[in-house]
Every structure is written in C-alpha cells, then in structure tokens.
Design a protein around this motif. Structure first.
Motif, PDB file in Angstrom:
ATOM      1  N   SER A 187       0.838  -1.211   0.000  1.00 26.29           N
ATOM      2  CA  SER A 187       0.000   0.000   0.000  1.00 26.29           C
ATOM      3  C   SER A 187       0.865   1.249   0.000  1.00 26.29           C
ATOM      4  N   GLN A 188       1.908   1.228   0.807  1.00 30.31           N
ATOM      5  CA  GLN A 188       2.817   2.372   0.868  1.00 30.31           C
ATOM      6  C   GLN A 188       3.471   2.633  -0.489  1.00 30.31           C
ATOM      7  N   SER A 189       3.850   1.562  -1.179  1.00 29.30           N
ATOM      8  CA  SER A 189       4.467   1.727  -2.501  1.00 29.30           C
ATOM      9  C   SER A 189       3.485   2.316  -3.504  1.00 29.30           C
ATOM     10  N   ILE A 190       2.258   1.840  -3.466  1.00 31.11           N
ATOM     11  CA  ILE A 190       1.237   2.353  -4.381  1.00 31.11           C
ATOM     12  C   ILE A 190       0.967   3.826  -4.113  1.00 31.11           C
ATOM     13  N   VAL A 191       0.878   4.185  -2.853  1.00 29.10           N
ATOM     14  CA  VAL A 191       0.654   5.590  -2.485  1.00 29.10           C
ATOM     15  C   VAL A 191       1.842   6.436  -2.926  1.00 29.10           C
ATOM     16  N   LYS A 192       3.047   5.931  -2.726  1.00 30.51           N
ATOM     17  CA  LYS A 192       4.249   6.690  -3.096  1.00 30.51           C
ATOM     18  C   LYS A 192       4.328   6.928  -4.606  1.00 30.51           C
ATOM     19  N   VAL A 193       3.928   5.930  -5.401  1.00 29.44           N
ATOM     20  CA  VAL A 193       3.993   6.062  -6.852  1.00 29.44           C
ATOM     21  C   VAL A 193       2.950   7.045  -7.372  1.00 29.44           C
ATOM     22  N   THR A 194       1.768   7.032  -6.776  1.00 33.82           N
ATOM     23  CA  THR A 194       0.668   7.857  -7.297  1.00 33.82           C
ATOM     24  C   THR A 194       0.538   9.224  -6.635  1.00 33.82           C
ATOM     25  N   SER A 195       1.156   9.420  -5.498  1.00 30.43           N
ATOM     26  CA  SER A 195       0.999  10.695  -4.772  1.00 30.43           C
ATOM     27  C   SER A 195       1.451  11.933  -5.543  1.00 30.43           C
ATOM     28  N   PRO A 196       2.532  11.889  -6.332  1.00 30.20           N
ATOM     29  CA  PRO A 196       2.919  13.111  -7.043  1.00 30.20           C
ATOM     30  C   PRO A 196       1.821  13.675  -7.946  1.00 30.20           C
ATOM     31  N   ILE A 197       0.914  12.835  -8.394  1.00 30.42           N
ATOM     32  CA  ILE A 197      -0.175  13.321  -9.246  1.00 30.42           C
ATOM     33  C   ILE A 197      -1.460  13.486  -8.446  1.00 30.42           C
ATOM     34  N   VAL A 198      -1.736  12.564  -7.520  1.00 28.93           N
ATOM     35  CA  VAL A 198      -3.003  12.590  -6.786  1.00 28.93           C
ATOM     36  C   VAL A 198      -3.054  13.756  -5.795  1.00 28.93           C
ATOM     37  N   LEU A 199      -1.971  14.024  -5.089  1.00 29.97           N
ATOM     38  CA  LEU A 199      -1.997  15.082  -4.069  1.00 29.97           C
ATOM     39  C   LEU A 199      -2.306  16.462  -4.641  1.00 29.97           C
ATOM     40  N   PRO A 200      -1.696  16.875  -5.765  1.00 32.23           N
ATOM     41  CA  PRO A 200      -2.106  18.165  -6.337  1.00 32.23           C
ATOM     42  C   PRO A 200      -3.569  18.164  -6.804  1.00 32.23           C
ATOM     43  N   LEU A 201      -4.034  17.021  -7.308  1.00 33.71           N
ATOM     44  CA  LEU A 201      -5.434  16.934  -7.728  1.00 33.71           C
ATOM     45  C   LEU A 201      -6.391  17.078  -6.545  1.00 33.71           C
ATOM     46  N   ARG A 202      -5.979  16.567  -5.388  1.00 34.65           N
ATOM     47  CA  ARG A 202      -6.838  16.659  -4.198  1.00 34.65           C
ATOM     48  C   ARG A 202      -7.064  18.101  -3.757  1.00 34.65           C
ATOM     49  N   LYS A 203      -6.132  18.975  -4.068  1.00 32.35           N
ATOM     50  CA  LYS A 203      -6.299  20.383  -3.717  1.00 32.35           C
ATOM     51  C   LYS A 203      -7.423  21.009  -4.524  1.00 32.35           C
ATOM     52  N   ILE A 213      -9.853  18.881  -6.359  1.00 31.46           N
ATOM     53  CA  ILE A 213     -11.005  17.975  -6.383  1.00 31.46           C
ATOM     54  C   ILE A 213     -11.169  17.343  -5.000  1.00 31.46           C
ATOM     55  N   PRO A 214     -12.189  17.745  -4.251  1.00 29.50           N
ATOM     56  CA  PRO A 214     -12.364  17.175  -2.908  1.00 29.50           C
ATOM     57  C   PRO A 214     -12.927  15.752  -2.956  1.00 29.50           C
ATOM     58  N   SER A 215     -12.672  15.006  -1.900  1.00 27.14           N
ATOM     59  CA  SER A 215     -13.227  13.658  -1.786  1.00 27.14           C
ATOM     60  C   SER A 215     -14.710  13.734  -1.466  1.00 27.14           C
ATOM     61  N   ILE A 216     -15.431  12.715  -1.873  1.00 25.16           N
ATOM     62  CA  ILE A 216     -16.852  12.593  -1.547  1.00 25.16           C
ATOM     63  C   ILE A 216     -16.996  11.369  -0.659  1.00 25.16           C
ATOM     64  N   GLY A 217     -17.117  11.584   0.632  1.00 19.89           N
ATOM     65  CA  GLY A 217     -17.179  10.466   1.573  1.00 19.89           C
ATOM     66  C   GLY A 217     -15.887   9.679   1.534  1.00 19.89           C
ATOM     67  N   ARG A 218     -16.013   8.353   1.361  1.00 19.49           N
ATOM     68  CA  ARG A 218     -14.830   7.495   1.265  1.00 19.49           C
ATOM     69  C   ARG A 218     -14.251   7.470  -0.141  1.00 19.49           C
ATOM     70  N   LEU A 219     -14.974   8.022  -1.105  1.00 23.84           N
ATOM     71  CA  LEU A 219     -14.518   8.000  -2.489  1.00 23.84           C
ATOM     72  C   LEU A 219     -13.485   9.091  -2.735  1.00 23.84           C
ATOM     73  N   ASP A 220     -12.282   8.673  -3.079  1.00 24.23           N
ATOM     74  CA  ASP A 220     -11.220   9.609  -3.417  1.00 24.23           C
ATOM     75  C   ASP A 220     -11.411  10.037  -4.867  1.00 24.23           C
ATOM     76  N   THR A 221     -12.113  11.129  -5.060  1.00 17.18           N
ATOM     77  CA  THR A 221     -12.451  11.571  -6.415  1.00 17.18           C
ATOM     78  C   THR A 221     -11.209  11.987  -7.207  1.00 17.18           C
ATOM     79  N   ALA A 222     -10.166  12.405  -6.522  1.00 18.40           N
ATOM     80  CA  ALA A 222      -8.930  12.755  -7.236  1.00 18.40           C
ATOM     81  C   ALA A 222      -8.338  11.518  -7.909  1.00 18.40           C
ATOM     82  N   SER A 223      -8.338  10.396  -7.222  1.00 20.26           N
ATOM     83  CA  SER A 223      -7.840   9.149  -7.822  1.00 20.26           C
ATOM     84  C   SER A 223      -8.752   8.693  -8.950  1.00 20.26           C
ATOM     85  N   LEU A 224     -10.052   8.874  -8.771  1.00 19.49           N
ATOM     86  CA  LEU A 224     -11.003   8.499  -9.813  1.00 19.49           C
ATOM     87  C   LEU A 224     -10.815   9.357 -11.069  1.00 19.49           C
ATOM     88  N   VAL A 225     -10.637  10.657 -10.874  1.00 14.43           N
ATOM     89  CA  VAL A 225     -10.399  11.553 -12.003  1.00 14.43           C
ATOM     90  C   VAL A 225      -9.080  11.202 -12.683  1.00 14.43           C
TER      91      VAL A 225
END
Length: 180
Positions: free
Chosen positions: A39-55, A57-69
């Motif tokens: 899990s840590q590896s997956i988060v580390k690989v995707t965080s450079p793109i997902v974290l800026p998107l989260r700023k 695109i907000p999450s909806i409940g448990r759904l991480d809409t940034a990852s979905l987008v």
C-alpha cells in the motif's frame, strides 16, 4: 493480438499506470491497511499526481475523487493515443464512452485477478501473513461478504467466488467492445 506494436506499447504503459491508480482507489474504498508495504508503494507512486489533484477535487465520503479523475484521465490519454496512432477520427461522445467503459473494464480486471489470487491462496496458503496476501484478502472481502448475504455456504463450501467470477466475466464481455 495487436496489429500495431506502437498501440501495444502505449496500451501496456498506460494500463500499468491505470492499474496502480485503480488499485489505490480500491485500497481506499475498502479501507485496506495503509501501513502495508505494498500500500505504501502504491501511495508513493501515485501521490505526485493525486496530491495536487486533491487540492482542486475534494473527496466525496470514502470516495477519493482525485484518484477516480486520475484513472479516467489515464484511460482518456490511452484512448487519445491509440486513436492518433491508428489515424482514426471519433466523436467526443465516443471518447467519453471508451474512457468510462475502459476504466470500468480495467477495474473489473483488477477484481478478477484479485479474486483469482484469493482463491488460489485459500487452497495453497490459507491464513498467509504475507503483505500481498493480506492486501488481496482486504480487497476481496467486501465482494465475498456481499455475495455471501445472497448465497450462503453449503456444507462448509463457499460458492461465492464462482458467482463473483461469473458476474465479472459477464460484465467484462459487455464492456469489451467499448474498451480500448
């Protein structure tokens, strides 16, 4: 399998990244162990793109809409590159259909392989403590629970994987013509 090696190369590269992004999304939806090394590896690989998107695109409940987008964006890029390489012209509606269907197809593919690994592990190494085995168990547990509400075990035999495989295979067959 593929007539054009460039199409195959584009699909392999983009689909591998799409797999990782969808895995991140599924791990968050199933509330899998965040401290698992995989899990840590997956988060580390995707965080450079997902974290800026989260700023943005907000999450909806448990759904991480940034990852979905991001997953939809990766699939859209795959469709765009494949269409460009083949020299085809498709409508914007077709791009939307291929993007949505392709993302859903790959999500079903991810669950298919997770279920297959889960079934094999239940035969070979039941109760394994390997981080991969634990993660697969956490991903597939919600599917098993949902199916077991409808189909109870018969004499200690759990038939839910059979019905889940059938449902996944049926849905993949429906989506196959619309996925690139």
């Amino acid at each position: 399998m593929y007539s054009d090696p460039f199409v195959m190369l584009v699909k392999v590269i983009f689909n591998l990244f799409l797999f990782v992004v969808l895995l991140r999304l599924v791990l968050q939806l199933t509330r899998a162990d965040f401290y698992n090394p995989i899990s840590q590896s997956i988060v580390k690989v995707t965080s450079p793109i997902v974290l800026p998107l989260r700023k943005v695109i907000p999450s909806i409940g448990r759904l991480d809409t940034a990852s979905l987008v991001l997953a939809f964006s990766v699939q859209l890029l795959t469709v765009v590159f494949v269409v460009l390489i083949k020299g085809a012209v498709i409508s914007p509606a077709s791009y939307a259909i291929y993007t949505f269907a392709g993302t859903l197809y790959h999500l079903l593919d991810l669950y298919f392989w997770a279920m297959l690994i889960s079934v094999i592990l239940s035969w070979v190494a039941p109760g394994a403590n390997h981080p991969g085995a634990l993660l697969v168990g956490q991903i597939t547990a919600p599917l098993y629970r949902t199916c077991q509400r409808v189909i109870p075990t018969i004499g200690g035999l759990d038939l839910s994987p059979i019905f889940i495989f059938l449902a996944i295979s049926f849905l993949k067959q429906v989506l196959a013509p619309y996925s690139i």
